[in-house]
Write a protein that holds these residues in place. Structure first.
Motif, short mmCIF file in Angstrom:
data_model
loop_
_atom_site.label_atom_id
_atom_site.label_comp_id
_atom_site.label_asym_id
_atom_site.label_seq_id
_atom_site.Cartn_x
_atom_site.Cartn_y
_atom_site.Cartn_z
N GLY A 94 -10.14 2.15 -6.60
CA GLY A 94 -10.98 1.13 -6.76
C GLY A 94 -10.53 -0.29 -6.99
N ASP A 95 -11.48 -0.71 -7.56
CA ASP A 95 -11.19 -2.64 -6.59
C ASP A 95 -9.88 -3.66 -8.17
N ASN A 96 -9.71 -4.00 -6.94
CA ASN A 96 -8.24 -5.21 -7.72
C ASN A 96 -8.55 -5.83 -9.14
N ILE A 97 -9.26 -4.98 -10.37
CA ILE A 97 -9.51 -5.65 -11.28
C ILE A 97 -8.15 -6.04 -11.56
N PRO A 98 -7.59 -7.29 -12.55
CA PRO A 98 -6.36 -7.30 -12.95
C PRO A 98 -6.81 -7.02 -14.18
N ASN A 99 -5.24 -6.33 -15.18
CA ASN A 99 -5.31 -5.80 -16.14
C ASN A 99 -6.01 -6.76 -17.31
N GLU A 100 -6.69 -6.01 -18.55
CA GLU A 100 -7.25 -6.24 -19.11
C GLU A 100 -6.54 -7.68 -20.29
N LYS A 101 -6.05 -6.47 -20.82
CA LYS A 101 -4.65 -6.85 -22.47
C LYS A 101 -3.99 -8.22 -21.50
N TYR A 102 -3.66 -7.78 -19.93
CA TYR A 102 -2.04 -8.00 -19.45
C TYR A 102 -2.53 -8.72 -18.28
N PRO A 103 -3.30 -9.81 -17.78
CA PRO A 103 -3.70 -9.80 -16.62
C PRO A 103 -2.50 -10.49 -15.77
N HIS A 104 -1.57 -10.92 -16.83
CA HIS A 104 -0.43 -11.79 -15.96
C HIS A 104 0.07 -10.99 -16.13
N ILE A 105 0.55 -9.65 -15.75
CA ILE A 105 2.06 -8.29 -15.65
C ILE A 105 1.33 -7.66 -14.00
N TYR A 106 -0.21 -7.39 -14.86
CA TYR A 106 -0.84 -6.34 -13.76
C TYR A 106 -1.59 -6.71 -13.41
N ASP A 107 -1.46 -7.57 -11.77
CA ASP A 107 -2.77 -7.91 -10.98
C ASP A 107 -2.24 -7.96 -9.36
N THR A 108 -2.04 -7.41 -9.38
CA THR A 108 -2.14 -6.82 -7.79
C THR A 108 -2.23 -5.40 -7.31
N GLY A 109 -2.92 -4.73 -7.95
CA GLY A 109 -3.51 -3.90 -7.36
C GLY A 109 -2.46 -2.53 -8.00
N ILE A 110 -1.37 -2.91 -8.07
CA ILE A 110 -0.08 -1.60 -8.78
C ILE A 110 -0.39 -0.84 -10.43
N THR A 111 0.04 -0.15 -10.26
CA THR A 111 -1.08 1.03 -11.43
C THR A 111 0.43 1.31 -12.32
N VAL A 112 1.00 1.85 -13.29
CA VAL A 112 1.99 1.58 -13.56
C VAL A 112 2.41 2.50 -14.83
N ILE A 113 2.86 3.26 -15.15
CA ILE A 113 2.79 4.90 -15.93
C ILE A 113 4.33 4.30 -15.95
N GLY A 114 4.21 4.48 -17.64
CA GLY A 114 5.62 4.18 -18.38
C GLY A 114 6.13 5.80 -18.38
N GLU A 115 7.61 5.55 -19.18
CA GLU A 115 8.81 6.49 -19.58
C GLU A 115 8.25 8.01 -19.86
N ILE A 157 -7.67 13.48 -13.22
CA ILE A 157 -7.93 12.46 -13.60
C ILE A 157 -8.20 11.39 -12.64
N THR A 158 -8.86 10.20 -12.57
CA THR A 158 -9.78 9.13 -12.05
C THR A 158 -9.17 8.20 -12.26
N ILE A 159 -7.89 7.34 -11.93
CA ILE A 159 -7.13 6.26 -12.62
C ILE A 159 -7.67 5.07 -11.30
N GLY A 160 -7.87 4.12 -11.68
CA GLY A 160 -7.56 3.00 -10.73
C GLY A 160 -6.92 1.55 -10.91
N LYS A 161 -6.68 0.89 -9.99
CA LYS A 161 -5.95 -0.10 -9.92
C LYS A 161 -5.77 -0.85 -10.98
N ASN A 162 -4.39 -1.82 -10.95
CA ASN A 162 -3.60 -2.48 -12.38
C ASN A 162 -4.30 -1.63 -13.67
N CYS A 163 -3.96 -0.41 -13.84
CA CYS A 163 -4.02 0.66 -14.50
C CYS A 163 -2.53 0.20 -15.89
#
Lengths: 371, 425
Positions: B361-382, B390-396
């Motif tokens: 999908g599009d490189n839309i910065p994270n809505e809650k933490y745009p300063h942390i997740y804004d370069t297209g990388i999606t992060v899944i925590g531990e 499921i289809t998951i986008g960028k900066n999620c």
């Protein structure tokens, strides 16, 4: 849980049948499955079974084994109580020196048995590759009231001439024992894993060794078969032993099977080894790896198929490695073709070399060779 | 009396908040790097390789994993009869407890630890940088100049100098002024947060500064104070690889640099080994159906699918038909059949259900933490799970046990997040 057993690992055997691979190391120090040494399996089994004290009796080319065992902490034996004892033949004023057999090697280290307080002694070979909880073995031994219990495995396809073959009665008592028969009527193979009371072992050694009977199997098990109650304990897990080139190659290849890895390596409790702090293996753009075990620190640029590569192996551009075992720190140049080969540690194969053996007779490159 | 010439104090209490979900339950120094390592392994290994055998590790934020990792220091040969590694946590003094309120305050609170070793010099280290450095050379430089403190510096591009603490020096690299993030930098020597002090001088400065600043900090207070008092401070130039992996993007980049054929930072040399707590020793396995290129794969991984341009920590399983590209997958994750993952970081012990696609999908910065997740990388925590198909986008960002019902139309659009703060371990 702690169990009242002292372990003895017989790691003295060289094996002429392993050829140049054991010209500088004991069979127990043979590299296995990408990052282990054969003795890691029995050492880990002991520590995982709650054995706190173990003796490793070495003889033949023990340098490499001693190097591997330089610290006992990797197997949790670096403790105030118990610990790991490594014995080699030594000269005393009585003149004893080279061990004349398995019984003799224990007899010459009799102070270890006298100074121990454990009620039982477990004796195993250091070249066996398996995962066994020895506490279950001990429980069975106590339950049957046997004097000695020997672990065995049912085997219809293994060569009896490399093993001891057993006959059991319906109560599990061994009624006949054939040592390395050419042909055998029995299908139960001794795994060379024995448990008995420490006091009984001392007594048996004192009765036999001074009278020039030096071997556990031949001179204790077989000679005392009718006098003592010697029982068999069936072990149905994966088991193999480093005996010769063929078994060495095959057992390494066994680890390419998911079931074997799952049973031996991937389920707790784990097999421990001396950590070497290599970085992760690096797959470069030319790498193509199919059905292979790769050790840490390897750098791969070529094709690797149906093979076991140990730590820090380098494979150059456009090289092909098939059905082979490549040991630690070996360097394979560019455009090489290696098939059905065993390449020992620190060997260097320069560019464009073809090293091709057959399944029956693998090509063997000795340690440190440059080709 | 025990006497150590130089004792290291490693500041490992920081959260590293710009690493987002990766430091939710973990201090930044304990975040995994380069497959099998933790960030703190680099300064720890540098210490032992430099002959510094007495190291105090100051912890504060989420120390559980860090404490277990360090243990008694066996991986770094820092289990010693005298010295070795000591974890120094904030503690109660007299009636009240006190957190570490600043870098220098943390050292101030642990002066009794240092006094035990009567050191001549104290080495202050940050626990969150990737580099190899011989501190014994820095000490030689310090002794040769006969100065009161030496600060390791990196020559940065002058256009970037305003992001750093800058040392203004004379022609002998003697520091006459320190400027924190100057608008108009006069110099390009950036502080690396690595200091050697004469313990006597530092001790006096810590005690005096404690009365003035309750949040005593090296950069803000101690260095300016010493300069103001006319002490001699030198800049020690470091010209090798040094990375601050403080953001998701820089963290991802630094990992990706390791997989180049000739990386700038070489882990494969014997002279300066990086040690870590080797929790897994099993070999890795690639099956007939696997396809692995330009990647770092760690011990105990089992690969049945495709892995390209990625870094895998120990014990990761990639099932058949799965595609992992440009991603970092940490310890013991399970990537099920036919999953597609692109530009993603999956923290340890997480599981991605079969058929799920991450990073489209599009490189839309994270809505809650745009300063942390804004370069297209999606992060899944531990310890997280993502259901199948499921289809998951960028900066999620996903954390915890995500259920099918958490997704609208089996999808999570770019910039969205599912963070469950349950008690799931």
């Amino acid at each position: 849980m702690k169990i009242d057993v002292a372990g003895i690992i017989l790691a003295g055997g060289g094996s002429d049948r392993l050829g140049v691979l054991t010209s500088e190391r004991a069979a127990s120090a043979m590299p296995i499955a990408g990052c282990y040494r054969a003795i890691d399996f029995t050492l880990s089994n002991m520590t995982n079974s709650g054995i706190k004290k173990a003796a490793v009796i070495t003889q033949y080319n023990s340098r490499s084994l001693r190097d591997h065992l330089s610290s006992s902490k990797w197997w949790d034996f670096g403790r105030k109580q118990g610990g790991l004892f490594v014995f080699s033949p030594f000269t005393s004023k009585d003149g004893n020196l080279w061990f004349r057999g398995t019984s003799d090697s224990i007899y010459q280290n009799m102070p270890f048995l006298h100074r121990s307080s454990e009620e039982y002694v477990l004796i195993v070979n250091g070249n066996g590759i398996y995962k066994m909880d020895y506490s279950n073995f001990l429980d069975y031994h106590i339950e049957t009231g046997a004097d000695i219990t020997i672990a065995y495995q049912k085997s219809n396809d293994r060569d009896p001439s490399k093993a001891g073959m057993l006959e059991l009665d319906h109560e599990g008592v061994i009624t006949n024992f054939e040592e390395k028969p050419v042909v055998s009527d029995y299908n139960k193979m001794s795994l060379g894993i024995y448990i008995l009371k420490r006091e009984l072992l001392i007594q048996l050694l004192e009765e036999t060794v001074p009278n020039n009977f030096y071997d556990i199997t031949r001179d204790i098990i077989i000679r005392y078969l009718k006098k003592l109650k010697i029982c068999g304990y069936e072990f149905s897990g994966y088991w193999s032993a480093v005996n010769d080139i063929e078994s060495y190659l095959n057992l390494n290849m066994d680890f390419l099977n998911k079931e074997v890895r799952a049973e031996i390596l991937d389920t707790y409790p784990y097999i421990y080894t001396k950590p070497k702090d290599e970085p992760p293996a690096k797959y470069n753009p030319g790498a193509d790896v199919k059905k292979a075990i790769i050790g840490d620190g390897a750098i791969l640029n070529g094709l690797v198929e149906n093979s076991v590569l140990f730590r820090k192996v380098y494979v150059g551009d456009h090289s092909v490695i098939k059905n082979s075992v490549i040991m630690e720190d070996s360097h394979i140049g560019n455009n090489c073709h290696i098939e059905n080969a065993i390449i020992d540690k620190e060997a260097t194969i320069s560019d464009n070399k073809h090293i091709i053996g057959t399944l029956e007779e693998p090509y063997i490159v000795p340690k440190g060779t440059r080709i | 009396m025990v006497k150590k010439e130089m004792v290291a104090m490693l500041l490992a209490g920081g959260q590293g908040s710009r690493l987002g979900i990766l430091t939710k339950n973990n201090a930044k120094p304990a975040v995994s790097f380069g497959g099998k390592y933790r960030i703190i392994d680099f300064p720890m290994s540098n210490c032992i390789n430099s002959g510094v055998d007495t190291v105090g590790v100051l912890t504060q934020y989420m120390p559980l994993f860090l404490n277990r990792h360090i243990g008694i220091g066996i991986p770094w040969d820092l289990d010693r009869q005298s010295g070795g590694v000591t974890v120094l946590a904030p503690h109660i003094k007299g009636e009240k407890g006190e957190w570490y309120s600043g870098t220098a305050n943390a050292i101030y609170q642990n002066m009794p630890y240092l006094e035990e070793y009567s050191p001549e010099y104290v080495l202050i280290l940050a626990g969150d940088h990737i580099y190899k450095m011989d501190y014994s050379n820095m000490l030689k430089f310090h002794k040769k100049n006969g100065c009161d403190a030496t600060i390791a510096v990196l020559e940065v591009d002058i256009s970037e100098a305003s992001r750093f603490g800058i040392m203004n020096t004379d022609e002998n690299d003697c520091i006459y002024e320190f400027e924190e993030k100057p608008e108009h930098p006069k110099n390009n020597l950036a502080s690396m947060g690595i200091y050697i002090f004469n313990w006597k001088e530092l001790k006096a400065a810590l005690i005096e500064d404690h009365d003035e600043h309750s949040d005593s900090d090296f950069g803000k207070h101690i260095i300016p104070k010493m300069l103001g008092e006319g002490k001699t401070l030198y800049a020690y130039r470091f010209n090798d690889y040094w990375k601050d992996v403080g953001t998701i993007e820089s963290y991802w980049q630094a990992n990706m640099e390791l997989i180049k054929s000739l990386p700038e930072f070489n882990l494969y040399e014997d002279l300066w080994p990086i040690y870590t707590d080797t929790v897994k020793t099993q070999p890795q396995y690639c099956s007939e159906s696997s396809h692995v290129k330009t990647s770092l794969i760690s011990a105990g991984c089992e690969i049945y699918g495709t892995v390209i341009n990625s870094v895998l920590s120990p014990g990761v399983i990639v099932h058949a038909g799965a595609h992992v590209r440009d991603s970092i997958i940490m310890d013991d994750c399970i990537i099920h059949e036919n999953v597609t993952i692109e530009r993603c970081i999956v923290d340890r012990n997480s599981e991605i259900g079969s058929g799920t696609v991450i990073g489209v999908g599009d490189n839309i910065p994270n809505e809650k933490y745009p300063h942390i997740y804004d370069t297209g990388i999606t992060v899944i925590g531990e310890n997280s799970t993502v259901p199948a198909d499921i289809t998951i986008g960028k900066n999620c960002v996903i954390y915890g046990e995500a259920l099918l019902s958490d997704f609208v139309g089996n999808a999570l659009p770019s910039g969205a997040g599912i963070v469950k703060d349950g008690d799931k371990i």
